[in-house]
Each structure stands twice: as structure tokens, then as C-alpha cells.
Write an enzyme that holds these catalytic residues in place. Structure first.
Site, PDB file in Angstrom:
ATOM      1  N   SER A  21      38.517  20.675 -85.925  1.00  0.00           N
ATOM      2  CA  SER A  21      38.114  21.809 -85.179  1.00  0.00           C
ATOM      3  C   SER A  21      38.294  21.468 -83.582  1.00  0.00           C
ATOM      4  O   SER A  21      38.301  22.544 -82.851  1.00  0.00           O
ATOM      5  CB  SER A  21      36.854  22.464 -85.367  1.00  0.00           C
ATOM      6  OG  SER A  21      35.729  21.721 -85.027  1.00  0.00           O
ATOM      7  N   CYS A  22      38.257  20.044 -83.213  1.00  0.00           N
ATOM      8  CA  CYS A  22      38.131  19.826 -81.942  1.00  0.00           C
ATOM      9  C   CYS A  22      39.369  19.196 -81.220  1.00  0.00           C
ATOM     10  O   CYS A  22      39.777  19.591 -80.421  1.00  0.00           O
ATOM     11  CB  CYS A  22      36.968  19.013 -81.483  1.00  0.00           C
ATOM     12  SG  CYS A  22      35.211  19.754 -81.883  1.00  0.00           S
ATOM     13  N   PHE A  23      39.661  17.968 -81.901  1.00  0.00           N
ATOM     14  CA  PHE A  23      40.680  17.076 -81.216  1.00  0.00           C
ATOM     15  C   PHE A  23      42.138  18.158 -81.118  1.00  0.00           C
ATOM     16  O   PHE A  23      42.348  18.062 -79.834  1.00  0.00           O
ATOM     17  CB  PHE A  23      41.222  15.899 -82.066  1.00  0.00           C
ATOM     18  CG  PHE A  23      40.289  14.844 -82.059  1.00  0.00           C
ATOM     19  CD1 PHE A  23      39.153  14.936 -81.162  1.00  0.00           C
ATOM     20  CD2 PHE A  23      40.297  13.889 -82.855  1.00  0.00           C
ATOM     21  CE1 PHE A  23      38.362  13.950 -81.094  1.00  0.00           C
ATOM     22  CE2 PHE A  23      39.389  12.643 -82.847  1.00  0.00           C
ATOM     23  CZ  PHE A  23      38.423  12.571 -81.991  1.00  0.00           C
ATOM     24  N   ASP A  78      41.420  20.814 -78.372  1.00  0.00           N
ATOM     25  CA  ASP A  78      40.676  20.481 -77.154  1.00  0.00           C
ATOM     26  C   ASP A  78      41.988  20.007 -76.171  1.00  0.00           C
ATOM     27  O   ASP A  78      41.910  20.267 -75.094  1.00  0.00           O
ATOM     28  CB  ASP A  78      39.545  19.584 -77.030  1.00  0.00           C
ATOM     29  CG  ASP A  78      38.433  20.138 -77.409  1.00  0.00           C
ATOM     30  OD1 ASP A  78      38.471  21.162 -77.749  1.00  0.00           O
ATOM     31  OD2 ASP A  78      37.296  19.247 -78.065  1.00  0.00           O
TER      32      ASP A  78
END
Ligand code: NAD
Length: 437
Positions: free
Chosen positions: A273-275, A278
Site C-alpha cells: 500500500s505504500c511503496f 508514495d
């Protein structure tokens, strides 16, 4: 410095997903009184029953303990939570929207609700932004909304501090209890002192700065890690063509203190969900100031291609995938989580289906979430038990390195393409090949 006394502080958490719930549970376990707020009533009910809505190692017993001990409760009523707390953490999601700009709709909604609640509050309150937001968001989006809806002044009537989160899914509880650093990005002493008090167990790891630098530190961290992963995957792709084992190369690379041994496991790349989101959001933010980040774009491009290399390798071996039964071991973007957001498994399965393969996908935790994303397809079947899944086909792709998949029997007489360096798959398989080794 403010002293909290025996009862701890009263904390409200706005948004109780992976970050919010883990943050809340860890604070409650340290003795603070925590109220979790979420718009999702089902999540709220589960939390109040002591059942985590997400899978995360060590979370369930801890949640049960703090709920039964009266230290944590959940509600959909944000006003009540804010009125009954001194500090509110904003932990709502920050997806990327169209053209890869950050989508701040949940942040804006939460700030608006918080602002309205603050209007009715007499005592001082601190708002902590924990969601990952592009540089400038706390100062130019969160604070103006809070001021507009509360009718109060930030830095005087209430405080706002940006404290980015660095936990890793799969190790979220451990990471929350053992952070490498606590970044405290604030604008005034009073609110920063309250946050310092909350995190006083980690005083030796404080990094004190302003909100936009704190926001950038989070993006710089994820961008660096993403670049490191794509770097080793690129080296791995070259190594495979030259007949060199990239894991030997990586081991020696990691002995260099300037490089460090972490994040050098070549494979099918990152998801989660982040890399991806972002890095995209930082690229979008850079675009706003007319800068094109070459390295970040390249890191995403390498990653985009890397996952599909397992399909390319299989296709080379079998000529056509049409009508072939292919077993996909692992759906979660990494072991230890049920999260499949941006997981390589999704693109791999979609590509296999497009090429006419019959896919038998398995995962110990993420089948439910994967079904929601991949939907129904006549050629796609799901299994929770890997042993059941491998009975269905000769070709096996290793996509997530769950411990369950370190069983050599799973691979007996199979043709294996390994995306995650599972050594056990080599022993009894008919053919074994790594994605970049
Ligand atoms: P998530 O999607 O799991 O959880 C967000 C929660 O917020 C959901 O339960 C949603 O229902 C709730 N919500 C949305 N709007 C709300 C509102 N107005 N009021 C109350 N609740 C609301 O997200 P997550 O993975 O926990 O991530 C949260 C933030 O933390 C994101 O900015 C993310 O980038 C960042 N982050 C995530 C991780 C991670 O590993 N997941 C790590 C570090 C930072």
C-alpha cells in the site's frame, strides 16, 4: 516537559486501518486511554469485540488485552472521541489519484470533522498527522481546514505536529514498539512537548524538525528503499544473463557498510500500500514544481517489468500458456500480511489469465482480499491450503515467500519459477529457475 502521570494520556485515533489500529493498540498497551474512530461501522464493532479487522502478527492478543482492560474502545462518533481526548492522531488513507497526484480527500474530510469537533472544546488539543502526506500538506491543507472549521488558531488554541509512520506491514506491532527514529515535525513548543512525552520511551531516537521536512523524510525513505530494490533487481537481471548468482553479489555488497545488507533480495519487486503510491505521489509533487525525477521514474519502471518476468520465463519454456494449469504460490504483497494492495500477484495473475492459462492461486491469509480485487473468472480458483493448490497443475510460480512454502514436498516433480528465492523449491522439483538467478 509535560508529565502524564499514571493514567497516561487520552488519545483518539482517526482512521483505524493498519497504521491507526496498531498505533492505538500499542499506546493503549503502554497505559494510555485510546478511542479509535472509523467511518466503517463494521471495523468499529470488530475492534470493540477485540477482533482485529486486519491480520498482523501479535496484534490479536494485544488488542484483546487492551479492550478487555478498558484501555481501548472504538466508535464512529468522532466528536465524542475528540471531546474525550487531548491528542488526536490522523491515520486515514492517502491513495494516489489521477495523474499520480496524492488524493487528499480523506485527510481533508478528517481535518474538517476534527475542526468542527474542536470548535466545541474548551481545553488545549494536539492534532498529530501520521498519514503519509506530500510536503506542505500539514501546513497548507490540514492547518487551514482545522482553523476554518474550529474558528481557532493553530499554535495558540490547538497544536499540530507531523509524525510520519515507518512501520512495516507484517511486523507492524514490533516496529511500533521498536522504531529506528521518531520524527517530530512541529511549529510550536507546547504541542511538540506533548508529542515528545507520548514518545518518551524513544527519546534517544528523536529527530526534531518542521512539518514539511518530516513529510519529506517519509517520502525520501520510501523512495530510497524502492530504488534499492529496483537496483538489485536490475543487477539480478544482468547477473542471470551472465551466469552469476546475484545473491552472492548481494551478500558481498551488503558487507560494505556504506550499502548495508538490507533490501538487497533480488526477486519480482515490491508492492503494497505504500511503496508504489508514495513514489508516485512524490513524482507528482515534484511535477508541481516542474522537476522530473529520473531515478524515481526508472525505479518504478524496473518494478513494473520485474513481476511479469516470471510469466515471460514460463512462457519461454512452454511456448503457449493457453490451457495450461499454473499454480501461483502467494497473493499477499509480502509474508505476514493479508494486504494485497499493488501486490505483484495481481498483475501476474491477470497476465496469466489474459494468456489463457488456468490459474490456481493460494495464500494462507490473503485469499479473501484477493477475491475482492480479482473478482470472478472461469479460469481462476483460490485455495487456502498450498498442498491443495499444487495438486492442480505442473507449473508453479513462487510469488510470496510465506514460511509454509519452504516445504520441499510442495515442489515434487513440478516446474518451478521462483520469484522469491525459496531454496527448498530446488530439491525435488523437475525444473527450477529463479527470476534473476
Ligand atoms: P487503511 O486504508 O488501512 O486505513 C485507513 C482507515 O481510515 C480506514 O479504516 C478508513 O475507513 C478510515 N477512514 C477514512 N476516512 C475517515 C474519516 N474521515 N474518519 C475516520 N476514519 C476514516 O490505511 P493504512 O494502511 O493504515 O494507512 C494510513 C496512512 O498511513 C496512509 O497515509 C499510509 O500511506 C500511511 N502508512 C501506511 C503504512 C502501512 O504499512 N500500511 C506504513 C506507514 C505509513
Amino acid at each position: 516537559m509535560v508529565h502524564r502521570g499514571d493514567a497516561g494520556m487520552r488519545i483518539s485515533i482517526i482512521g483505524t486501518g493498519y497504521v491507526g489500529l496498531v498505533t492505538g493498540v500499542v499506546f493503549a498497551d503502554k497505559g494510555h486511554s485510546v478511542i479509535c474512530v472509523d467511518t466503517d461501522a463494521e471495523k468499529v464493532e470488530m475492534i470493540n469485540r477485540g477482533e482485529p479487522p486486519i491480520f498482523e502478527r501479535d496484534l490479536e492478543p494485544m488488542l484483546k488485552r487492551v479492550v478487555e482492560g478498558g484501555k481501548l474502545s472504538a466508535t464512529t462518533d468522532l466528536d465524542e472521541a475528540v471531546l474525550n481526548s487531548e491528542v488526536s492522531f490522523i491515520c486515514v488513507g492517502t491513495p494516489v489519484g489521477s495523474f499520480d497526484y496524492i488524493d487528499l480527500r480523506y485527510i481533508k474530510e478528517a481535518s474538517k470533522s476534527l475542526g468542527k469537533a474542536l470548535r466545541g472544546k474548551d481545553s488545549y488539543h494536539v492534532v498529530v498527522v501520521k498519514s503519509t502526506v506530500v510536503p506542505g500538506t500539514t501546513e497548507h491543507v490540514v492547518i487551514p481546514i482545522l482553523e476554518e472549521y474550529s474558528g481557532k488558531k493553530a499554535g495558540e488554541d490547538f497544536g499540530v505536529v507531523m509524525v510520519p509512520e515507518f512501520l512495516r506491514e507484517g511486523n507492524a506491532v514490533y516496529d511500533s514498539l521498536n522504531p529506528d527514529r521518531v520524527i517530530i515535525g512541529g511549529l510550536d513548543e507546547r504541542s511538540m512537548n506533548i508529542v515528545k512525552e507520548l514518545y518518551r520511551d524513544y527519546e534517544d531516537r528523536f529527530f526534531i524538525t518542521n512539518p514539511r521536512t518530516a513529510e519529506m523524510i517519509k517520502y525520501a525513505t520510501n523512495s530510497f528503499l524502492v530504488t534499492k530494490i529496483s537496483f538489485i533487481n536490475e543487477i539480478g537481471n544482468i547477473c542471470k544473463l551472465l551466469g552469476i548468482d546475484v545473491y552472492d553479489v548481494a551478500k558481498a555488497l551488503g558487507m560494505d557498510r556504506r550499502i548495508s545488507p538490507h533490501f538487497l533480495n533480488a526477486g519480482i519487486g515490491f508492492g503494497g500500500s505504500c511503496f508504489p503510491k508514495d513514489v508516485k505521489a512524490l513524482i507528482g509533487k515534484a511535477g508541481e514544481v516542474y522537476y522530473y525525477p529520473i531515478i524515481l521514474n526508472a525505479a518504478l519502471e524496473v518494478n513494473e517489468r520485474q513481476a511479469l518476468r516470471v510469466v515471460e520465463l514460463l512462457e519461454k519454456m512452454v511456448d503457449s500458456l493457453d490451457g495450461k494449469d499454473v499454480v501461483v504460490l502467494g497473493l499477499a504483497f509480502k509474508p505476514g500480511t493479508d494486504d494485497i494492495r499493488e501486490a505483484p500477484s495481481i498483475r501476474i495473475i491477470q497476465t496469466l489469465l489474459n494468456k489463457g492459462a488456468r490459474v490456481h492461486a493460494t495464500d494462507p491469509k490473503a485469499v479473501k482480499n484477493a477475491k475482492k480485487v480479482l473478482g470472478q473468472h472461469e479460469n481462476l480458483k483460490f485455495y487456502e491450503d498450498a498442498r491443495e493448490a499444487v495438486k492442480q497443475g505442473e507449473y508453479v510460480l513462487i510469488v510470496t515467500e510465506w514460511d509454509e512454502y519452504r516445504d520441499e514436498e510442495l515442489y515434487r516433480d513440478k516446474v518451478v519459477i521462483d520469484g522469491r528465492r525459496v531454496e527448498e523449491a530446488k530439491k525435488k522439483s523437475k525444473h527450477y529457475e529463479g527470476v534473476c538467478w
